[in-house]
Design a protein around this motif. Structure first.
Motif, PDB file in Angstrom:
ATOM      1  N   HIS A  30     -67.823  53.829 -46.940  1.00 31.66           N
ATOM      2  CA  HIS A  30     -68.701  52.745 -47.391  1.00 31.66           C
ATOM      3  C   HIS A  30     -69.773  53.222 -48.371  1.00 31.66           C
ATOM      4  O   HIS A  30     -70.681  52.464 -48.714  1.00 31.66           O
ATOM      5  N   THR A  31     -69.658  54.460 -48.803  1.00 34.21           N
ATOM      6  CA  THR A  31     -70.615  55.008 -49.770  1.00 34.21           C
ATOM      7  C   THR A  31     -70.009  54.973 -51.165  1.00 34.21           C
ATOM      8  O   THR A  31     -68.821  55.268 -51.342  1.00 34.21           O
ATOM      9  N   THR A  32     -70.807  54.622 -52.147  1.00 37.80           N
ATOM     10  CA  THR A  32     -70.359  54.632 -53.540  1.00 37.80           C
ATOM     11  C   THR A  32     -71.275  55.527 -54.368  1.00 37.80           C
ATOM     12  O   THR A  32     -72.410  55.813 -53.972  1.00 37.80           O
ATOM     13  N   MET A  33     -70.779  55.954 -55.505  1.00 41.53           N
ATOM     14  CA  MET A  33     -71.602  56.748 -56.409  1.00 41.53           C
ATOM     15  C   MET A  33     -72.799  55.934 -56.896  1.00 41.53           C
ATOM     16  O   MET A  33     -73.885  56.479 -57.125  1.00 41.53           O
ATOM     17  N   GLU A  34     -72.588  54.628 -57.035  1.00 39.29           N
ATOM     18  CA  GLU A  34     -73.697  53.759 -57.454  1.00 39.29           C
ATOM     19  C   GLU A  34     -74.838  53.802 -56.441  1.00 39.29           C
ATOM     20  O   GLU A  34     -76.016  53.880 -56.808  1.00 39.29           O
ATOM     21  N   GLN A  35     -74.491  53.771 -55.145  1.00 37.40           N
ATOM     22  CA  GLN A  35     -75.511  53.811 -54.093  1.00 37.40           C
ATOM     23  C   GLN A  35     -76.247  55.151 -54.095  1.00 37.40           C
ATOM     24  O   GLN A  35     -77.465  55.200 -53.894  1.00 37.40           O
ATOM     25  N   ILE A  36     -75.506  56.221 -54.310  1.00 35.12           N
ATOM     26  CA  ILE A  36     -76.127  57.547 -54.343  1.00 35.12           C
ATOM     27  C   ILE A  36     -77.067  57.666 -55.532  1.00 35.12           C
ATOM     28  O   ILE A  36     -78.186  58.173 -55.409  1.00 35.12           O
ATOM     29  N   ALA A  37     -76.614  57.182 -56.701  1.00 34.61           N
ATOM     30  CA  ALA A  37     -77.459  57.225 -57.892  1.00 34.61           C
ATOM     31  C   ALA A  37     -78.726  56.407 -57.686  1.00 34.61           C
ATOM     32  O   ALA A  37     -79.827  56.838 -58.077  1.00 34.61           O
ATOM     33  N   GLU A  38     -78.571  55.254 -57.049  1.00 37.14           N
ATOM     34  CA  GLU A  38     -79.742  54.401 -56.792  1.00 37.14           C
ATOM     35  C   GLU A  38     -80.715  55.100 -55.848  1.00 37.14           C
ATOM     36  O   GLU A  38     -81.930  55.070 -56.052  1.00 37.14           O
ATOM     37  N   LYS A  39     -80.176  55.737 -54.807  1.00 37.37           N
ATOM     38  CA  LYS A  39     -81.017  56.450 -53.853  1.00 37.37           C
ATOM     39  C   LYS A  39     -81.746  57.601 -54.537  1.00 37.37           C
ATOM     40  O   LYS A  39     -82.918  57.880 -54.233  1.00 37.37           O
ATOM     41  N   ALA A  40     -81.078  58.264 -55.464  1.00 41.28           N
ATOM     42  CA  ALA A  40     -81.674  59.394 -56.187  1.00 41.28           C
ATOM     43  C   ALA A  40     -82.572  58.944 -57.330  1.00 41.28           C
ATOM     44  O   ALA A  40     -83.213  59.775 -57.980  1.00 41.28           O
ATOM     45  N   GLU A  41     -82.587  57.626 -57.574  1.00 38.01           N
ATOM     46  CA  GLU A  41     -83.400  57.031 -58.638  1.00 38.01           C
ATOM     47  C   GLU A  41     -83.017  57.590 -60.008  1.00 38.01           C
ATOM     48  O   GLU A  41     -83.871  57.984 -60.805  1.00 38.01           O
ATOM     49  N   ILE A  42     -81.713  57.633 -60.237  1.00 37.44           N
ATOM     50  CA  ILE A  42     -81.197  58.072 -61.526  1.00 37.44           C
ATOM     51  C   ILE A  42     -80.105  57.097 -61.965  1.00 37.44           C
ATOM     52  O   ILE A  42     -79.645  56.270 -61.175  1.00 37.44           O
ATOM     53  N   GLY A  43     -79.652  57.212 -63.199  1.00 37.67           N
ATOM     54  CA  GLY A  43     -78.565  56.388 -63.681  1.00 37.67           C
ATOM     55  C   GLY A  43     -77.224  56.894 -63.177  1.00 37.67           C
ATOM     56  O   GLY A  43     -77.065  58.071 -62.859  1.00 37.67           O
ATOM     57  N   LEU A  44     -76.246  55.989 -63.111  1.00 36.84           N
ATOM     58  CA  LEU A  44     -74.917  56.372 -62.638  1.00 36.84           C
ATOM     59  C   LEU A  44     -74.308  57.440 -63.545  1.00 36.84           C
ATOM     60  O   LEU A  44     -73.665  58.378 -63.065  1.00 36.84           O
ATOM     61  N   GLY A  45     -74.516  57.320 -64.846  1.00 37.30           N
ATOM     62  CA  GLY A  45     -73.992  58.307 -65.781  1.00 37.30           C
ATOM     63  C   GLY A  45     -74.551  59.687 -65.533  1.00 37.30           C
ATOM     64  O   GLY A  45     -73.831  60.694 -65.642  1.00 37.30           O
ATOM     65  N   THR A  46     -75.832  59.741 -65.173  1.00 39.08           N
ATOM     66  CA  THR A  46     -76.453  61.034 -64.874  1.00 39.08           C
ATOM     67  C   THR A  46     -75.816  61.670 -63.647  1.00 39.08           C
ATOM     68  O   THR A  46     -75.572  62.878 -63.611  1.00 39.08           O
ATOM     69  N   ALA A  47     -75.531  60.842 -62.645  1.00 36.39           N
ATOM     70  CA  ALA A  47     -74.877  61.357 -61.437  1.00 36.39           C
ATOM     71  C   ALA A  47     -73.537  61.986 -61.775  1.00 36.39           C
ATOM     72  O   ALA A  47     -73.199  63.073 -61.287  1.00 36.39           O
ATOM     73  N   TYR A  48     -72.760  61.323 -62.637  1.00 31.92           N
ATOM     74  CA  TYR A  48     -71.451  61.851 -63.011  1.00 31.92           C
ATOM     75  C   TYR A  48     -71.561  63.063 -63.936  1.00 31.92           C
ATOM     76  O   TYR A  48     -70.610  63.842 -64.052  1.00 31.92           O
ATOM     77  N   ASN A  49     -72.684  63.245 -64.570  1.00 29.24           N
ATOM     78  CA  ASN A  49     -72.888  64.448 -65.374  1.00 29.24           C
ATOM     79  C   ASN A  49     -72.957  65.698 -64.493  1.00 29.24           C
ATOM     80  O   ASN A  49     -72.623  66.799 -64.924  1.00 29.24           O
ATOM     81  N   TYR A  50     -73.406  65.506 -63.254  1.00 24.15           N
ATOM     82  CA  TYR A  50     -73.577  66.625 -62.341  1.00 24.15           C
ATOM     83  C   TYR A  50     -72.415  66.782 -61.369  1.00 24.15           C
ATOM     84  O   TYR A  50     -72.111  67.890 -60.927  1.00 24.15           O
ATOM     85  N   PHE A  51     -71.791  65.673 -61.006  1.00 27.71           N
ATOM     86  CA  PHE A  51     -70.694  65.700 -60.029  1.00 27.71           C
ATOM     87  C   PHE A  51     -69.571  64.794 -60.516  1.00 27.71           C
ATOM     88  O   PHE A  51     -69.800  63.631 -60.854  1.00 27.71           O
ATOM     89  N   LYS A  52     -68.348  65.301 -60.512  1.00 23.96           N
ATOM     90  CA  LYS A  52     -67.224  64.599 -61.115  1.00 23.96           C
ATOM     91  C   LYS A  52     -66.735  63.406 -60.299  1.00 23.96           C
ATOM     92  O   LYS A  52     -66.124  62.487 -60.834  1.00 23.96           O
ATOM     93  N   SER A  53     -66.973  63.431 -58.984  1.00 23.19           N
ATOM     94  CA  SER A  53     -66.443  62.366 -58.140  1.00 23.19           C
ATOM     95  C   SER A  53     -67.222  62.282 -56.837  1.00 23.19           C
ATOM     96  O   SER A  53     -67.986  63.194 -56.489  1.00 23.19           O
ATOM     97  N   LYS A  54     -66.997  61.192 -56.107  1.00 28.50           N
ATOM     98  CA  LYS A  54     -67.617  61.043 -54.792  1.00 28.50           C
ATOM     99  C   LYS A  54     -67.090  62.113 -53.841  1.00 28.50           C
ATOM    100  O   LYS A  54     -67.846  62.645 -53.015  1.00 28.50           O
ATOM    101  N   GLU A  55     -65.795  62.439 -53.966  1.00 26.23           N
ATOM    102  CA  GLU A  55     -65.201  63.460 -53.105  1.00 26.23           C
ATOM    103  C   GLU A  55     -65.896  64.807 -53.294  1.00 26.23           C
ATOM    104  O   GLU A  55     -66.249  65.482 -52.321  1.00 26.23           O
ATOM    105  N   GLU A  56     -66.097  65.200 -54.550  1.00 23.02           N
ATOM    106  CA  GLU A  56     -66.764  66.469 -54.824  1.00 23.02           C
ATOM    107  C   GLU A  56     -68.188  66.462 -54.278  1.00 23.02           C
ATOM    108  O   GLU A  56     -68.630  67.419 -53.641  1.00 23.02           O
TER     109      GLU A  56
END
Length: 202
Positions: A30-56
């Motif tokens: 039930h976790t998405t990269m969007e939720q993680i990015a929101e929690k980290a207070e960053i953009g979704l694109g920034t999250a993917y710059n650091y981690f390639k996938s939710k699995e990673e």
């Protein structure tokens, strides 16, 4: 360390902390990269710059958690029982309890990803292995303390014991993941039995 590298380290840690919180509260599915990015207070694109996938991100945040060996506080070890196997077992069990928040289905997903990462550069496997190395190093120090307390013979083979304990942990956790009716509690009991065998205590 330059400013750019400091920023990268800052955001990477920020994302990992956020991921751990979201995975813990919502579960993996039930976790998405969007939720993680929101929690980290960053953009979704920034999250993917650091981690390639939710699995990673899941595996690395889990590895960060496992690498934290604060539960194995060597200063709090009690030697009164005089039972080296039980003392080592207790230290390991305190650490393994952290793993029980991840259900078997998630471990089944994580294992192949971790193993396959050893053959590619898609996952920094060193981050995953770091957890194992830190745990085993703590156990090595504990065994040497047991020698100093005369609870183990001076010539007790510490390196071989460490190898056997590591092998037992990997085997039993693998069986737990891939055996449908195996429970975490049963796995812990098998690990305890293996550790007792290593120390040749019936």
């Amino acid at each position: 360390m330059g400013i750019r590298e400091e920023n990268r380290k800052y955001y990477r840690e920020k994302i990992l902390i956020a991921a751990k919180e979201v995975f813990t509260s919502k579960g993996y599915e039930h976790t998405t990269m969007e939720q993680i990015a929101e929690k980290a207070e960053i953009g979704l694109g920034t999250a993917y710059n650091y981690f390639k996938s939710k699995e990673e991100l899941f595996i690395l945040s889990m590895a960060e958690n496992m690498a934290d060996t604060t539960e194995i506080n060597l200063e709090d070890i009690q030697y009164a029982s005089g039972n080296a196997a039980e003392i080592v077992t207790d230290a390991i069990m305190k650490h393994l309890k952290k793993m029980n928040w991840v259900n078997k289905k998630i471990w089944k997903m994580a294992f192949p990803v971790i193993l396959s990462s050893m053959k590619s550069d898609k996952m920094p496997i060193q981050e995953v292995l770091k957890a194992d190395f830190k745990i085993m190093d703590k156990i090595r120090v504990l065994i040497n303390q047991l020698k100093a307390e005369h609870l183990l013979p001076f010539d007790f083979d510490t390196p071989t014991a460490i190898d056997l304990i590591f092998g037992a942990l990997f085997l039993q956790l693998s069986l737990y993941v891939y055996t449908e009716d195996s429970t975490f509690e049963q796995t812990c009991e098998r690990i305890k039995a293996d550790i007792r065998f290593v120390f040749n205590i019936k």
